[in-house]
Every structure is written in structure tokens, then in C-alpha cells.
Design a protein around this motif. Structure first.
Motif, PDB file in Angstrom:
ATOM      1  N   PHE A  72      -9.331   2.240   1.991  1.00  0.00           N
ATOM      2  CA  PHE A  72      -9.381   3.143   3.133  1.00  0.00           C
ATOM      3  C   PHE A  72     -10.156   4.413   2.827  1.00  0.00           C
ATOM      4  O   PHE A  72     -10.180   4.898   1.693  1.00  0.00           O
ATOM      5  CB  PHE A  72      -7.962   3.541   3.543  1.00  0.00           C
ATOM      6  N   GLY A  73     -10.744   4.969   3.892  1.00  0.00           N
ATOM      7  CA  GLY A  73     -11.302   6.305   3.822  1.00  0.00           C
ATOM      8  C   GLY A  73     -10.209   7.352   3.975  1.00  0.00           C
ATOM      9  O   GLY A  73      -9.024   7.016   4.103  1.00  0.00           O
ATOM     10  N   ASN A  74     -10.599   8.601   3.970  1.00  0.00           N
ATOM     11  CA  ASN A  74      -9.626   9.690   4.037  1.00  0.00           C
ATOM     12  C   ASN A  74      -9.291  10.139   5.456  1.00  0.00           C
ATOM     13  O   ASN A  74      -8.500  11.069   5.628  1.00  0.00           O
ATOM     14  CB  ASN A  74     -10.115  10.880   3.222  1.00  0.00           C
ATOM     15  N   GLY A  75      -9.868   9.514   6.424  1.00  0.00           N
ATOM     16  CA  GLY A  75      -9.446   9.749   7.795  1.00  0.00           C
ATOM     17  C   GLY A  75     -10.229  10.813   8.536  1.00  0.00           C
ATOM     18  O   GLY A  75     -10.862  11.696   7.939  1.00  0.00           O
ATOM     19  N   SER A  86      -1.794  13.395   3.846  1.00  0.00           N
ATOM     20  CA  SER A  86      -3.169  13.756   4.220  1.00  0.00           C
ATOM     21  C   SER A  86      -4.229  12.868   3.571  1.00  0.00           C
ATOM     22  O   SER A  86      -5.388  13.284   3.420  1.00  0.00           O
ATOM     23  CB  SER A  86      -3.460  15.222   3.859  1.00  0.00           C
ATOM     24  N   GLN A  87      -3.852  11.667   3.186  1.00  0.00           N
ATOM     25  CA  GLN A  87      -4.820  10.731   2.621  1.00  0.00           C
ATOM     26  C   GLN A  87      -4.729   9.381   3.328  1.00  0.00           C
ATOM     27  O   GLN A  87      -3.760   9.104   4.036  1.00  0.00           O
ATOM     28  CB  GLN A  87      -4.562  10.532   1.124  1.00  0.00           C
ATOM     29  N   GLY A  88      -5.738   8.559   3.117  1.00  0.00           N
ATOM     30  CA  GLY A  88      -5.680   7.200   3.623  1.00  0.00           C
ATOM     31  C   GLY A  88      -4.791   6.343   2.747  1.00  0.00           C
ATOM     32  O   GLY A  88      -4.511   6.692   1.595  1.00  0.00           O
ATOM     33  N   PRO A  89      -4.331   5.218   3.271  1.00  0.00           N
ATOM     34  CA  PRO A  89      -3.516   4.307   2.455  1.00  0.00           C
ATOM     35  C   PRO A  89      -4.283   3.845   1.226  1.00  0.00           C
ATOM     36  O   PRO A  89      -5.510   3.698   1.255  1.00  0.00           O
ATOM     37  CB  PRO A  89      -3.235   3.143   3.409  1.00  0.00           C
ATOM     38  N   HIS A  92       4.373   5.078  14.853  1.00  0.00           N
ATOM     39  CA  HIS A  92       3.677   3.804  15.089  1.00  0.00           C
ATOM     40  C   HIS A  92       3.002   3.248  13.847  1.00  0.00           C
ATOM     41  O   HIS A  92       2.497   2.140  13.863  1.00  0.00           O
ATOM     42  CB  HIS A  92       2.614   3.979  16.170  1.00  0.00           C
ATOM     43  N   GLY A  93       2.968   3.987  12.789  1.00  0.00           N
ATOM     44  CA  GLY A  93       2.264   3.486  11.614  1.00  0.00           C
ATOM     45  C   GLY A  93       0.782   3.358  11.893  1.00  0.00           C
ATOM     46  O   GLY A  93       0.227   4.044  12.754  1.00  0.00           O
ATOM     47  N   GLN A 140       0.737   5.627   0.951  1.00  0.00           N
ATOM     48  CA  GLN A 140      -0.048   6.691   1.580  1.00  0.00           C
ATOM     49  C   GLN A 140       0.529   8.037   1.188  1.00  0.00           C
ATOM     50  O   GLN A 140       1.670   8.354   1.538  1.00  0.00           O
ATOM     51  CB  GLN A 140      -0.063   6.525   3.091  1.00  0.00           C
ATOM     52  N   SER A 196       6.204   0.519   9.727  1.00  0.00           N
ATOM     53  CA  SER A 196       6.412   1.963   9.614  1.00  0.00           C
ATOM     54  C   SER A 196       6.625   2.426   8.190  1.00  0.00           C
ATOM     55  O   SER A 196       6.593   3.610   7.905  1.00  0.00           O
ATOM     56  CB  SER A 196       7.588   2.405  10.489  1.00  0.00           C
ATOM     57  N   TYR A 218       0.859  -1.177   0.000  1.00  0.00           N
ATOM     58  CA  TYR A 218       0.000   0.000   0.000  1.00  0.00           C
ATOM     59  C   TYR A 218       0.897   1.229   0.000  1.00  0.00           C
ATOM     60  O   TYR A 218       2.062   1.156   0.380  1.00  0.00           O
ATOM     61  CB  TYR A 218      -0.886   0.037   1.254  1.00  0.00           C
ATOM     62  N   TYR A 271      -4.274   0.911  -1.895  1.00  0.00           N
ATOM     63  CA  TYR A 271      -3.779  -0.387  -2.342  1.00  0.00           C
ATOM     64  C   TYR A 271      -2.950  -0.227  -3.615  1.00  0.00           C
ATOM     65  O   TYR A 271      -3.335   0.515  -4.528  1.00  0.00           O
ATOM     66  CB  TYR A 271      -4.958  -1.317  -2.597  1.00  0.00           C
ATOM     67  N   TYR A 292       4.013   0.904   2.221  1.00  0.00           N
ATOM     68  CA  TYR A 292       3.918  -0.131   3.251  1.00  0.00           C
ATOM     69  C   TYR A 292       3.864  -1.507   2.613  1.00  0.00           C
ATOM     70  O   TYR A 292       3.084  -1.748   1.690  1.00  0.00           O
ATOM     71  CB  TYR A 292       2.641   0.051   4.083  1.00  0.00           C
ATOM     72  N   PHE A 304      -8.541   6.024  10.702  1.00  0.00           N
ATOM     73  CA  PHE A 304      -8.905   5.583   9.362  1.00  0.00           C
ATOM     74  C   PHE A 304      -9.847   4.390   9.438  1.00  0.00           C
ATOM     75  O   PHE A 304      -9.626   3.453  10.209  1.00  0.00           O
ATOM     76  CB  PHE A 304      -7.666   5.172   8.561  1.00  0.00           C
ATOM     77  N   PRO A 326      -7.834  -6.902  -1.131  1.00  0.00           N
ATOM     78  CA  PRO A 326      -7.183  -5.750  -0.504  1.00  0.00           C
ATOM     79  C   PRO A 326      -8.146  -4.919   0.341  1.00  0.00           C
ATOM     80  O   PRO A 326      -9.357  -5.028   0.241  1.00  0.00           O
ATOM     81  CB  PRO A 326      -6.683  -4.936  -1.697  1.00  0.00           C
ATOM     82  N   LEU A 327      -7.543  -4.077   1.187  1.00  0.00           N
ATOM     83  CA  LEU A 327      -8.285  -3.090   1.952  1.00  0.00           C
ATOM     84  C   LEU A 327      -8.455  -1.814   1.135  1.00  0.00           C
ATOM     85  O   LEU A 327      -7.590  -1.462   0.341  1.00  0.00           O
ATOM     86  CB  LEU A 327      -7.532  -2.725   3.231  1.00  0.00           C
TER      87      LEU A 327
END
Lengths: 112, 115
Positions: free
Chosen positions: B106-109, A41-44, B41-42, A38, A104, A36, A46, A87, B90, B103-104
């Protein structure tokens, strides 16, 4: 838990290939390797995944070592938009969400 | 986009107050997840759900509860917020029916600050 090890950071020049390594020496025979990324300011997001054979998609290629203890994400021509944290994670075959553990990651900097 | 909406996008709250974060999906996927992300921490898994009213704990579940009364909504609640819960949260979904290797997405948090 099956864990992965990645370099903290890497640099690349724009329009050159980038090879992002990942070690996963404790991988089990049926664990999938996922990547993945990132952006700030965005989500991870795929990128790609594989089990044993090398994989290609529109975003990248994944090269998996024969013993499966390491893999390499290949961006064929880096662009400035590829600057992100990458990641490498293992998705174990049991499907337990507890094992979807992100490390990390590697911060990729792309230089113009 | 994978059809995931997190709300609110930003929130500032005081220590000791309850807070609920919402994740809404339009994909009808069974699996939904809550992660938090902190420097150094990721991403760490808080809770996940594998169906309506079916939830389980992740690695950092203390101080959090979740609920899933409908397929499309997964709520994360901080019963009494603490400063250590300041983080970016997230939500993710996964189409488990496509196989173990799916796969996962994700939203934008949600950026939560507890003062």
C-alpha cells in the motif's frame, strides 16, 4: 464472500507475546489467509500469509487450525511499535480482486 | 517501501468539483487497486486494474471512475465530488506474477475532504 471475524480490540504488555485470533469458518480449501497491520496515519503493511501449515517470518508467526476455520497471528515479543490495527483477510484462489475484503480488524494496544 | 507514491497527500475541495487522485508505482506490477477507508467500515475496494486499460469495479465504485494508460499510473477520478466521498484513499499494488497468494503493498494514502 468469505469473511473473517476478529475481536475489536486487545491489549498486551510490552515484551510479552501477543496472540491475535481470527475466525474464518467459510474459508474454502484453497483460500490463503493474509494478515496486515496499519499503524496510525499509514497505509496497511503486509505481515504474513499462509495456507495450511504454520508460517514464520521476521515479523510474526501464523498458526492455522487443522480445519482452517481459524488462525492466530503471534507476535513473540510485543513492542510499542507494534501498536496498530491488525487485519485478517482471505485471498481466494481465483485471484479476483473483488474478494480482497478487509474487515474492521483488531486494535492492538501495547502497554509499557 | 514498495515504490508507491500517491498524490496529492491532502486535498480539500468543494462539492460538485472534479477531483483526480494519482497513484504511481515503480515496480512494474500488473495489479493496482484503489481503496477508501472510513471509520467503522475498514478498507473498501473502489476499483482495480489488472493491466493497461484493463479495469473493473469493486464494492463501492459508484461516483468513481479510473483510468490506467500506463503500467505505472492508476488514476482515480471523482467526477463531481460529494461530502460522502470525504475519506482517506489508499492505492495498492500486487505482483500477481508471483502467484495468487502474493501480498498487497500500500501507499501512504490521500486524505480528501469535500466541503
Amino acid at each position: 464472500d468469505a469473511k473473517t471475524t476478529q475481536p475489536n480490540s486487545m491489549e498486551s504488555n510490552e515484551e510479552e507475546p501477543v496472540h491475535l485470533p481470527c475466525n474464518h469458518s467459510t474459508i474454502s480449501g484453497t483460500d490463503y489467509i493474509h494478515w496486515y497491520r496499519q499503524l496510525p496515519s499509514q497505509g496497511p503493511e503486509y505481515v504474513i500469509h499462509g495456507l495450511t501449515s504454520n508460517v514464520n517470518n521476521r515479523m510474526a508467526s501464523l498458526a492455522i487450525a487443522e480445519d482452517r476455520k481459524s488462525s492466530t497471528l503471534i507476535l513473540h515479543r510485543a513492542t510499542l511499535r507494534d501498536a496498530a490495527v491488525y487485519y485478517c483477510i482471505l485471498l481466494i484462489s481465483s485471484g479476483s480482486a473483488r474478494q480482497l475484503t478487509f474487515g474492521s480488524g483488531t486494535q492492538l494496544t501495547v502497554l509499557p | 517501501d514498495a515504490g508507491i507514491t500517491q498524490s496529492p497527500r491532502h486535498k480539500v475541495t468543494e462539492t460538485g468539483t472534479p477531483v483526480t487522485l494519482r497513484c504511481h508505482q515503480t515496480e512494474n506490477h500488473r495489479y493496482m487497486y484503489w481503496y477508501r477507508q472510513d471509520p467503522g467500515h475498514g478498507l473498501r475496494l473502489i476499483h482495480y486494474s489488472y493491466g493497461v486499460k484493463d479495469t473493473d469495479k469493486g464494492e463501492v465504485s459508484d461516483g468513481y471512475s479510473v483510468s490506467r494508460s500506463k503500467t505505472e499510473d492508476f488514476l482515480l477520478t471523482l467526477e463531481s465530488a460529494t461530502s460522502s466521498q470525504t475519506s482517506v484513499y489508499f492505492c495498492a499494488i500486487r505482483d500477481r506474477e508471483r502467484g495468487y497468494n502474493s501480498p498487497l503493498h500500500f501507499g501512504n494514502g490521500t486524505r480528501l475532504t469535500v466541503t
